[in-house]
Design a protein around this motif. Structure first.
Motif, short mmCIF file in Angstrom:
data_model
loop_
_atom_site.label_atom_id
_atom_site.label_comp_id
_atom_site.label_asym_id
_atom_site.label_seq_id
_atom_site.Cartn_x
_atom_site.Cartn_y
_atom_site.Cartn_z
N SER A 1 -7.25 8.29 87.82
CA SER A 1 -7.36 8.07 89.27
C SER A 1 -6.42 6.96 89.76
CB SER A 1 -8.81 7.74 89.63
OG SER A 1 -9.20 6.60 88.91
N GLN A 2 -5.55 6.50 88.87
CA GLN A 2 -4.62 5.45 89.29
C GLN A 2 -3.40 6.04 90.00
OE1 GLN A 2 -3.74 3.30 85.68
NE2 GLN A 2 -5.63 2.11 85.79
N ASN A 3 -2.94 5.32 91.02
CA ASN A 3 -1.74 5.73 91.74
C ASN A 3 -0.70 4.62 91.63
OD1 ASN A 3 -3.12 7.99 92.70
ND2 ASN A 3 -3.90 6.83 94.46
N SER B 1 -10.22 6.38 84.17
CA SER B 1 -9.83 5.50 85.27
C SER B 1 -8.32 5.55 85.48
CB SER B 1 -10.30 4.07 85.03
OG SER B 1 -9.46 3.44 84.11
N GLN B 2 -7.55 5.78 84.39
CA GLN B 2 -6.10 5.90 84.55
C GLN B 2 -5.73 7.14 85.34
OE1 GLN B 2 -4.47 5.66 80.65
NE2 GLN B 2 -4.30 3.44 80.70
N GLU C 1 0.06 10.02 91.94
CA GLU C 1 -1.01 9.91 90.96
C GLU C 1 -0.35 9.66 89.60
OE1 GLU C 1 -4.11 12.82 91.64
OE2 GLU C 1 -4.55 12.65 89.49
N TRP D 1 -0.93 3.12 85.94
CA TRP D 1 -0.21 1.89 86.24
C TRP D 1 0.68 1.48 85.07
CZ3 TRP D 1 -5.11 -1.30 87.92
CH2 TRP D 1 -5.59 -0.78 89.13
N THR E 1 -1.08 -4.95 93.10
CA THR E 1 -2.11 -3.94 92.80
C THR E 1 -3.30 -4.14 93.73
OG1 THR E 1 -1.40 -4.08 90.51
CG2 THR E 1 -3.43 -2.89 90.92
N GLN F 1 -6.91 1.31 93.89
CA GLN F 1 -6.44 2.19 92.82
C GLN F 1 -4.91 2.26 92.78
OE1 GLN F 1 -9.46 2.22 91.29
NE2 GLN F 1 -8.62 4.10 90.44
N THR F 2 -4.25 1.53 93.67
CA THR F 2 -2.80 1.71 93.80
C THR F 2 -2.01 0.49 93.34
OG1 THR F 2 -3.26 3.09 95.71
CG2 THR F 2 -0.99 2.38 95.44
N LYS G 1 -3.48 -5.39 86.04
CA LYS G 1 -3.84 -5.67 87.43
C LYS G 1 -3.36 -7.03 87.95
CE LYS G 1 -7.48 -4.63 90.61
NZ LYS G 1 -8.82 -4.19 90.82
#
Ligand code: GTP
Length: 400
Positions: free
Chosen positions: A68-70, A65-66, A286, A289, A115, A118-119, A293
């Protein structure tokens, strides 16, 4: 629109006043607010070794999941009072940065985190760009000027805030802004023309875009949605060319040719903020974070309380007087979901102290009420706030 929401939220608080040992306390019970969460770095969790199969799977899922984090770090710069803090608060829809009608409300670079999906957007609210003369005049800390540099050094992009409501200064980017853009020309930047609600006629904006961007972005191009297709290509091209541009082409001393985009907004009403939000999400990198969150800021709650008091003193007191006051936290605690805080304001003389307190302490009571409701918005919790004044000379204190 967001301000209206805040107002609706504020009406849900029930207010009570109590006087304990001569101290006015205002207790605010709020019904439906989320709580601010402690900052913690999400990044570090990827280093935890998986002790067993279950942990390993959850660790792998986390890493997945990290991936796909932006995230994007945005330094918001501009002259004092351009509306930087108001812009950040309303874009992230959370009152994190103190604001006031006077210049130099923001004294140090602070982060506001937002947050969504995904961003993660990390905004750096910076002190207004100043000349050495202004530092002296407003009794600013010596590190005031360098504070924004620290922020920009950690930024991926610069948001340059320009106040169009002032007809004297709107036709040129301030020299301090141009100096900063030039110093960090390797970073992409975009221009925000703020306070468009204050303009009688919007026609002036077309000419402003032309002048401030040195005719590199036309008014129709500036509508970000129309040029998304070319955006990535253009960022790469400008980044490559930036150093050469500055050597070969001398900027006009009112404009900057390297802005990626121009946005027309009213930070106060929220108009145009969605476009900037979408733009920032689109250009985010990409990257894992840095904050969890629910985080909104990296400031300590004590610092937020003190800065909120300082901001309202700026609003309520005339001219230079609030710049000569010193606020510091006396007491801070959280018990059963309620924040208890006390701030001491040191005044240069008893005359100034009397001015702050007002007749029958009326003004100090008003300031305390206002800061309290600001802080309920920020923390999403009831708060019992005391503001105590003290005169440097008389060495006696009053509390509200
Ligand atoms: N009319 C109008 N006023 C605005 C707008 N944005 C901000 N303001 C007002 O401008 C004043 C300054 O706003 P701030 O957000 O504190 O400005 P700042 O750039 O952070 O100021 P410094 O802390 O001095 O750097 C406040 O009174 C805001 O209400 C806007 O879009 N329209």
């Amino acid at each position: 629109m967001q301000l209206f929401n805040n107002f609706v939220l504020a009406t849900k608080y029930s207010l009570t006043f109590s006087r304990i040992n001569g101290i006015w306390l205002r207790n605010i019970q709020c019904r439906c607010l989320s709580s601010i969460q402690e900052n913690s770095t999400a990044k570090n969790s990827s280093n935890v070794p998986a002790a067993n199969a279950t942990e390993r799977i959850s660790h792998e899922q986390k890493t997945q999941s990290q991936r796909s984090q932006n995230s994007l770090h945005i330094a918001v710069i501009g002259v004092p009072n351009a509306g930087k803090s108001t812009f950040i608060n309303n874009l992230i829809n959370h009152r994190v940065c103190p604001t006031s009608s006077k210049v130099h409300t923001t004294r140090k670079a602070s982060k506001a985190i937002y947050t969504s999906g995904q961003t993660q957007l990390v905004f750096y609210d910076t002190p207004g760009l100043v000349t050495p003369r202004e530092i002296k005049r407003h009794n600013l800390e010596q590190n005031f000027k360098s504070a924004y540099k620290h922020a920009i050094q950690h930024a991926d992009i610069i948001a340059c805030m320009h106040d169009v409501s002032n007809s004297w200064s709107r036709n040129a980017l301030h020299s301090t802004v141009l100096e900063t853009l030039n110093e960090y020309k390797h970073l992409p930047s975009f221009l925000i023309l703020n306070k468009i609600d204050a303009l009688k006629s919007k026609r002036v904006l077309l000419e402003l875009i032309r002048v401030l961007t040195n005719d590199t972005i036309s008014s129709t191009q500036s509508l970000w949605s129309r040029k998304q297709k070319n955006r990535s290509k253009r960022i790469e091209e400008t980044q490559d060319k930036s150093p050469a541009l500055s050597e070969e082409k001398k900027e006009k001393d009112v404009s900057w040719s390297n802005f990626q985009e121009v946005f027309l907004v009213s930070s106060l009403t929220g108009s145009g903020l969605n476009d900037i939000h979408d733009y920032l999400v689109k250009v985010a990198k990409e990257r894992a974070w840095e904050y969890s969150k629910g985080s909104f800021t990296d400031e300590t709650p004590e610092a937020i309380v003190v800065e909120s008091v300082r901001a309202r003193l700026l609003d309520y007191l005339p001219q230079e007087i609030p710049y000569n006051l010193h606020s510091q936290i006396e007491y801070y605690s959280e018990e059963k979901g309620t924040i208890y805080a006390s701030v001491e304001v040191t005044c240069p003389s008893s005359r100034i102290e009397r001015l702050i307190c007002g007749e029958s302490n009326g003004k100090l009571k008003q300031i305390t009420e206002r800061v309290t409701s600001d802080l309920v918005e920020t923390f999403g919790k009831p708060i019992s706030l005391t503001i105590a004044t003290r005169s440097k000379k008389a060495n006696e204190s009053k509390k509200i």
